[in-house]
Design a protein around this motif. Structure first.
Motif, short mmCIF file in Angstrom:
data_model
loop_
_atom_site.label_atom_id
_atom_site.label_comp_id
_atom_site.label_asym_id
_atom_site.label_seq_id
_atom_site.Cartn_x
_atom_site.Cartn_y
_atom_site.Cartn_z
N CYS A 12 0.85 -1.19 0.00
CA CYS A 12 0.00 0.00 0.00
C CYS A 12 0.89 1.24 0.00
CB CYS A 12 -0.91 0.00 1.23
SG CYS A 12 -1.96 1.46 1.37
N LEU A 13 0.59 2.18 -0.89
CA LEU A 13 1.35 3.42 -0.96
C LEU A 13 0.90 4.37 0.14
CD1 LEU A 13 1.37 4.09 -4.83
CD2 LEU A 13 3.11 2.93 -3.43
N ASP A 14 1.86 4.92 0.87
CA ASP A 14 1.56 5.91 1.91
C ASP A 14 1.85 7.33 1.42
OD1 ASP A 14 0.82 3.97 3.77
OD2 ASP A 14 2.92 3.62 4.33
N PHE A 15 1.95 7.49 0.12
CA PHE A 15 2.29 8.78 -0.48
C PHE A 15 1.68 8.83 -1.88
CE2 PHE A 15 5.40 6.49 -2.97
CZ PHE A 15 5.80 5.48 -2.10
N ASP A 16 1.45 10.04 -2.38
CA ASP A 16 0.96 10.21 -3.75
C ASP A 16 2.10 9.97 -4.73
OD1 ASP A 16 -1.20 13.05 -3.00
OD2 ASP A 16 -1.53 10.90 -2.78
N CYS A 17 1.81 9.28 -5.84
CA CYS A 17 2.78 9.08 -6.92
C CYS A 17 2.28 9.80 -8.17
CB CYS A 17 2.95 7.60 -7.25
SG CYS A 17 4.05 6.72 -6.16
N TYR A 18 3.18 10.49 -8.83
CA TYR A 18 2.84 11.22 -10.05
C TYR A 18 3.60 10.60 -11.22
CZ TYR A 18 1.07 14.70 -6.76
OH TYR A 18 0.38 15.33 -5.75
N ILE A 19 2.84 10.06 -12.18
CA ILE A 19 3.44 9.38 -13.33
C ILE A 19 3.41 10.33 -14.51
CG2 ILE A 19 3.32 7.36 -14.83
CD1 ILE A 19 1.69 5.99 -12.58
N GLN A 20 4.59 10.75 -14.95
CA GLN A 20 4.66 11.76 -16.01
C GLN A 20 4.20 11.19 -17.34
OE1 GLN A 20 8.62 13.30 -17.11
NE2 GLN A 20 7.74 15.34 -16.97
N ARG A 21 3.32 11.95 -17.99
CA ARG A 21 2.89 11.57 -19.33
C ARG A 21 3.33 12.65 -20.32
NH1 ARG A 21 3.58 7.17 -19.38
NH2 ARG A 21 2.34 6.74 -21.22
N LEU A 38 -2.13 10.40 -11.47
CA LEU A 38 -1.95 10.49 -10.02
C LEU A 38 -2.41 9.19 -9.37
CD1 LEU A 38 -1.47 11.92 -7.30
CD2 LEU A 38 -3.78 12.89 -7.52
N LEU A 39 -1.46 8.53 -8.68
CA LEU A 39 -1.80 7.40 -7.81
C LEU A 39 -1.82 7.93 -6.39
CD1 LEU A 39 0.26 4.30 -9.03
CD2 LEU A 39 -2.16 4.72 -9.30
N GLU A 40 -3.00 7.97 -5.80
CA GLU A 40 -3.13 8.62 -4.51
C GLU A 40 -2.66 7.72 -3.36
OE1 GLU A 40 -7.40 9.60 -5.30
OE2 GLU A 40 -6.77 11.59 -4.60
N SER A 41 -2.25 8.36 -2.30
CA SER A 41 -1.88 7.65 -1.08
C SER A 41 -3.03 6.73 -0.68
CB SER A 41 -1.59 8.64 0.03
OG SER A 41 -1.31 7.99 1.24
N GLY A 42 -2.69 5.50 -0.29
CA GLY A 42 -3.70 4.51 0.05
C GLY A 42 -3.96 3.52 -1.06
N THR A 43 -3.37 3.75 -2.25
CA THR A 43 -3.54 2.82 -3.37
C THR A 43 -2.83 1.50 -3.09
OG1 THR A 43 -3.68 4.63 -4.99
CG2 THR A 43 -3.07 2.46 -5.84
N ILE A 44 -3.52 0.40 -3.33
CA ILE A 44 -2.93 -0.93 -3.22
C ILE A 44 -2.36 -1.32 -4.57
CG2 ILE A 44 -3.34 -3.36 -2.70
CD1 ILE A 44 -3.65 -1.62 -0.28
N LEU A 45 -1.12 -1.77 -4.59
CA LEU A 45 -0.49 -2.17 -5.85
C LEU A 45 -0.91 -3.60 -6.19
CD1 LEU A 45 3.11 -0.65 -5.52
CD2 LEU A 45 1.02 0.38 -6.40
#
Length: 343
Positions: free
Chosen positions: A26-35, A42-49
């Motif tokens: 589980c991500l505890d931080f926001d991830c920003y995937i550049q396009r 945006l993968l928001e904090s709390g996202t399960i991989l």
């Protein structure tokens, strides 16, 4: 995979090493995937991989960032991931120093077995990296195998001069992870590409590339904890880092290298046009031409390489950052050559 937002990932964001993401976490931080064109996923904090997200996330061409204010959360995630991931190989799995030297001395025969340009360059890259790996592991004698490196440099310069080399010809086999041996060889490759385009003869090109391949060898004397520190360096550590140019010069001299042009290139590769560099604080006209080229290639490789404390920047972003250093700190003409050949 996430929601699309428009945001420019300039200041305030740090690239991350996506190979450290783990399926099911589980991500505890926001991830920003550049396009493209300022859009990011945006993968928001709390996202399960889960399987779907994880498979997409680790694709080679994705550039992923976290906000600097969330870096501590990412750092914690990374440390937990590293604890579960890394297993060091036994020494028996490594090539011996003697075998690595022999292969480099015979590099011409190895390269001749390959018809395509990418194969030739890959053969030089791999054998050069194996040589430095074996040399760094060698505890009893830190004299640099100058003869073997000279032969590697000569072959690299010859191959690069056969046709125009771009990043596409070498990108697939360049290491993304940070290591001293890979860094030395990659900077030599980038310097060879620029050197082939600036109107100097093959003899001078070899001096440039030799300086590039040896520019950071003094770092072999550093403590492993400093080399692989998973965080930004403090003030005292930075003082140690800034001694490495002179340490490299001392080491190559002890190993029998006497060529003044090469020694100056090694010593001055962290000098900057505005006098803000080290170890002396030289300004524009006093910095050797070869040192200016190595400085650009050194910075480029550092940016596109996964570091213990951050991920790699994309080629585009790295070149944009280097372009921002033009005229004040780095030579604009050599930057243009790098951009022309590495796009």
């Amino acid at each position: 995979m996430g929601k699309v937002v428009k945001i420019f990932l300039n200041q305030g964001f740090t690239p991350v090493d996506k190979s450290l993401f783990r399926r099911g976490t589980c991500l505890d931080f926001d991830c920003y995937i550049q396009r493209f064109n300022g859009f990011v996923i945006l993968l928001e904090s709390g996202t399960i991989l889960d399987d779907e997200i994880f498979t997409k996330l680790i694709k080679r061409d994705l550039q992923i960032y976290v906000e600097n204010k969330s870096y501590s959360a990412y750092k914690q995630y990374r440390e937990e991931s590293l604890a579960k991931t890394y297993n060091l190989s036994d020494d028996d799995d490594f090539m011996s120093f003697e075998e690595a030297v022999k292969n480099c001395i015979n590099i011409y025969q190895i390269v001749m077995r390959t018809d395509d340009m990418t194969g030739k360059l890959k053969a030089i890259y791999i054998n050069a990296k194996y040589l430095f790996d074996a040399w760094i592991r060698r505890k009893e004698d830190k004299h640099i195998p100058i003869e073997a490196i000279d032969i590697l440099v000569e072959e690299l310069v010859c191959v690069v001069n056969q046709e125009r080399i771009t990043l596409s010809k070498i990108n697939d086999f360049l290491d993304e992870k940070d290591s001293l041996s890979a860094h030395l060889v990659k900077v030599a490759f980038f310097s060879a590409i620029i050197g082939s385009q600036i109107g100097i003869d093959m003899s001078d090109q070899k001096k440039l590339v030799l300086g590039a391949m040896l520019h950071d060898v003094g770092k072999c004397e550093w403590d492993e904890m400093l080399l692989n520190k998973p965080d930004f360096l403090d003030e005292e550590e930075m003082k140690i880092v800034q001694t490495h140019s002179e340490a490299s010069v001392n080491l190559v001299k002890r190993s029998g290298l006497k060529e003044r042009v090469v020694i100056n290139a090694i010593k001055e590769h962290h000098e900057r046009l505005d006098g803000s560099g080290y170890p002396i604080g030289l300004q524009n006209s006093r910095i050797s031409k070869f040192a200016k080229i190595i400085a650009i290639c050194d910075m480029f490789d550092a940016l596109i390489t996964i570091k213990p404390y951050r991920g790699a920047y994309s080629t585009y972003n790295a070149l944009s950052m280097i372009r921002g250093e033009a005229t004040t700190r780095l030579d604009a003409d050599y930057i243009k050559l790098l951009i022309q050949h590495l796009r």
